[in-house]
Each structure stands twice: as structure tokens, then as C-alpha cells.
Design an enzyme around this catalytic site. Structure first.
Site, PDB file in Angstrom:
ATOM      1  CB  CYS A 120       5.606  42.460  64.021  1.00 28.86           C
ATOM      2  SG  CYS A 120       6.017  43.254  65.569  1.00 28.86           S
ATOM      3  CG  HIS A 260       2.805  39.424  65.100  1.00 32.48           C
ATOM      4  ND1 HIS A 260       4.059  39.083  65.560  1.00 32.48           N
ATOM      5  CD2 HIS A 260       2.553  40.672  65.566  1.00 32.48           C
ATOM      6  CE1 HIS A 260       4.537  40.097  66.272  1.00 32.48           C
ATOM      7  NE2 HIS A 260       3.642  41.069  66.287  1.00 32.48           N
ATOM      8  CG  ASN A 290       5.218  41.328  69.699  1.00 31.19           C
ATOM      9  OD1 ASN A 290       5.959  40.780  68.876  1.00 31.19           O
ATOM     10  ND2 ASN A 290       4.488  42.383  69.413  1.00 31.19           N
TER      11      ASN A 290
END
Ligand code: UT7
Length: 333
Positions: A120, A260, A290
């Protein structure tokens, strides 16, 4: 000859682009797949829906679409692209790299191409890598892409992870600048000793694919969610504060934070700790979940295109992901 009186080149974002698949997967649909509820998912994550790529749509397809949009926004012709870096945890295949496949799709025949693996945090790592390549003077521009098809590596029977992820891609074009502050500071880190807490165990050289690894769901994301949560809050907060200090700025100077997009509660905790209110934080996890390396560039592109982010705004990116990896970047858009 290098003239050391020259100021080091600054690097700015010249254009942004993004792509998300059409298919929407709602919390109500997930209720039919695993033992969960719309209420639980919204309360514990903030997510309402996410996008799922078509079976024939891979990370390079989404990355190329986002890249094309970023090149158009930056006014850069494909044959002028010097460097393509794709941050991804879900490459189309082990090799060729997804960046090479994007190059081919775009026709960017003059570009050096490679992938970067930092889960990520990949997009921020790739931005920092591209910045260094441009500041060296060896490359004149870079197309930096974050693209992930997490639906391909999701265990759809694991309610602890399958509700979280979605598919998408975002991209930026980086160029040198003399008139603009561009990227002002970056702080990033890694701790490989905690890699087991968020991983895909099989499919590499440690555990190659066998009938058993497939039957045992070893090719999908495994996450110790609660433990990851705590590290994510701590690392993103510390990195965000450190990046601001390094840039000589304070929280008050930041127009927009782009974090994020893993969990609304993580974002709220960071908002409190870095002392930047939620109305200055770009959030889209309610719609996309996500998307791993794509979260920051997709949110950036949306906020640029809808006019929230204007030229001259100071932005703070904060990221955290498997590895563990993390980072923060302060820049003038
Ligand atoms: O992108 C890289 C970074 N990733 C992250 O930062 C993700 C970080 N982690 C998280 O976002 C959260 O930990 C989750 C959303 C994954 C889980 O939330 P949590 O508040 O940490 O829940 P938990 O794992 O502590 O589980 C609490 C309870 C458990 O039940 P028991 O053992 O208390 O009976 C879980 O089994 O919630 C249960 N649970 C669920 N219940 C309904 C876990 N997933 C679900 C679900 N629906 N989908």
C-alpha cells in the site's frame, strides 16, 4: 561538467489521472457472501462499496487507462515519456513487469520501465524513486502509476479481509521545475520483521503454486487486522509529523491531506494526532475501499478534477502497507 552552484532540480506533479472499474460491489452483496453486515462494515471501516475489475481486466489495463489520463492532463506526448514506474502488489504476471505491459499499451516506446513492490506504500515509494531519477538529471520526466487488482488476491470466504479491498489505478506525471516548490520532503521507512502480519504467502519462490496451496487459499491476502491497524496509525502519524518538520512547515500550512484509504477510523486517528481536521482530508474509501497502491493517486486525481485541490496548495500524503512499509510526503501541487 556539473556546476555545483546550480540548485538541485525540484520535481513537481504536472498532471494526474485515474481509473476505476465500472462494477460496484456493495456491502449488501457482501452480506450474501460472508457472515457480515452493512452496519458492521460501515461502523468498523467507513466503507459502503468498492469497484471490481472485469475478469479480463488486469492491473496493466487499469494502469494504462490512468496513465493515459495523466499524460493528457500534463500535456506530455507518449513518445516523450522517459520513465514508467508501476507500484503494484498484483502484477499481471511475475514477468514481464506490469510497467512494460503499460508501456506497450500506451506506445511509450522511449521509456525505461519497471515495477516497484511496497504494497500500500508503493505509490509513495515510486514517487520518491522517480523524484531521485529526475533530480539526477538523467531522466526528464516520469509516469508514476499505482495500480492494483486486489479482487484477484482476495479470499472471498474470509470476512476479515474480503470486505476491505477494491480495484483501481491512479497516475501522475512528474517533471522538473524551477518555478514551483514541488516535492518538498519525504520520510519513509520499512520494517521487514513484521512482514508476516500482512502478506500473500504463496505464488513466489518460497511457496510456488501447487494444487494444495490453491486449495488452502494461500494465494490470497492474510492480515492480522487489529495489529496492522495500530502500526498503521503510529507509523503514518510519525511519518506525517516528520515530513512536515523536514519541509519546515506546520499542520496549519497543509491545505489537503491525502492518506492511504484503509479504514476511516485510522484516518480519524491520524487527523487528531497530526492536528488537521477531517474537512481538510481527502476521503474516498466509502466508494472504493482499499485499492492498495492506487488509493493516494486516485484520491488526488479526484480532488484535482473536482477543484478541491488547486495549484499552489500544500499537500501531505501519508501511507502504510505490507512489508511493513510506510511514508509521508509534503509537496506543493
Ligand atoms: O492497507 C494496509 C493497511 N491495512 C490496514 O490498515 C487495515 C487495518 N485493519 C483494519 O482496518 C481493521 O482491523 C479491520 C477492519 C480489518 C477489523 O476491524 P477491528 O475493529 O480491528 O476488528 P477485529 O479484527 O478486532 O475483530 C473484532 C470482531 C471479531 O469478532 P470476535 O472475535 O470479537 O467475536 C471478528 O471476528 O469483529 C469480527 N469481524 C467481523 N464481523 C462482521 C471481523 N470481520 C468482520 C466482518 N463482519 N466483516
Amino acid at each position: 561538467m556539473i556546476d555545483d552552484r546550480e540548485k538541485p532540480t525540484r520535481v513537481m506533479i504536472a498532471g494526474t489521472g485515474s481509473y476505476v472499474p465500472e462494477r460496484v460491489l456493495t456491502n449488501a452483496e457482501l452480506e450474501q457472501m460472508v457472515d457480515t453486515s452493512d452496519d458492521w462494515i460501515r461502523a468498523r471501516t467507513g466503507m459502503r462499496e468498492r469497484r471490481i475489475a472485469r475478469p479480463d481486466e488486469a492491473s496493466s489495463d487499469m494502469g494504462a487507462a490512468a496513465g493515459r489520463a495523466a499524460l493528457a492532463a500534463a500535456g506530455l506526448a507518449v513518445d516523450e515519456v522517459d520513465l514508467i514506474i508501476v507500484a503494484t502488489s498484483t502484477p499481471d504476471m511475475l514477468f514481464p513487469s506490469t510497467a512494460c505491459l503499460v508501456q506497450s499499451a500506451l506506445g511509450a516506446t522511449n521509456a525505461l520501465c519497471y515495477d516497484l513492490s511496497a504494497a500500500c506504500s508503493g505509490f509513495l515509494y515510486a514517487l520518491e524513486t522517480a523524484r531521485a531519477m529526475l533530480q539526477s538529471g538523467l531522466y526528464q520526466n516520469a509516469l508514476v502509476i499505482g495500480s492494483d487488482k486486489m479482487s484477484a488476491v482476495t479470499d472471498w470466504s474470509d470476512r476479515g479481509t474480503c470486505i476491505l479491498f477494491g480495484d483501481g489505478a491512479g497516475a501522475v506525471v512528474l517533471k522538473p521545475t524551477v518555478t514551483h516548490r514541488g516535492i518538498m520532503s519525504t520520510v519513509s521507512g520499512a520494517d521487514g520483521s513484521l512482514g508476516d502480519l500482512l502478506m500473500i504467502p504463496a505464488g513466489g519462490s518460497r511457496m510456488p503454486a501447487t494444487a494444495e496451496t490453491v486449495a488452502d487459499h494461500q494465494h490470497t491476502v492474510k492480515m492480522a487486522g487489529n495489529n496492522v491497524f495500530k502500526h498503521a496509525v503510529r507509523c503514518m502519524t510519525e511519518a506525517g509529523r516528520a515530513a512536515l518538520r523536514k519541509a519546515g512547515l506546520t499542520a496549519a500550512d497543509v491545505k489537503w491531506v491525502i492518506p492511504h484509504q484503509a479504514n476511516m477510523r485510522i484516518i480519524q486517528a491520524i487527523s487528531e494526532r497530526v492536528d488537521i481536521p477531517m474537512d481538510r482530508i481527502v476521503v474516498n474509501l466509502d466508494r472504493y475501499g482499499n485499492t492498495t497502491a492506487a488509493t493516494v493517486p486516485v484520491a488526488l486525481d479526484e480532488a484535482v478534477r473536482d477543484g478541491r485541490i488547486q495549484r499552489g496548495d500544500v499537500l501531505l500524503f501519508v501511507v502504510f502497507g505490507g512489508g511493513f512499509t510506510w511514508g509521508a510526503m509534503v509537496l506543493e501541487y
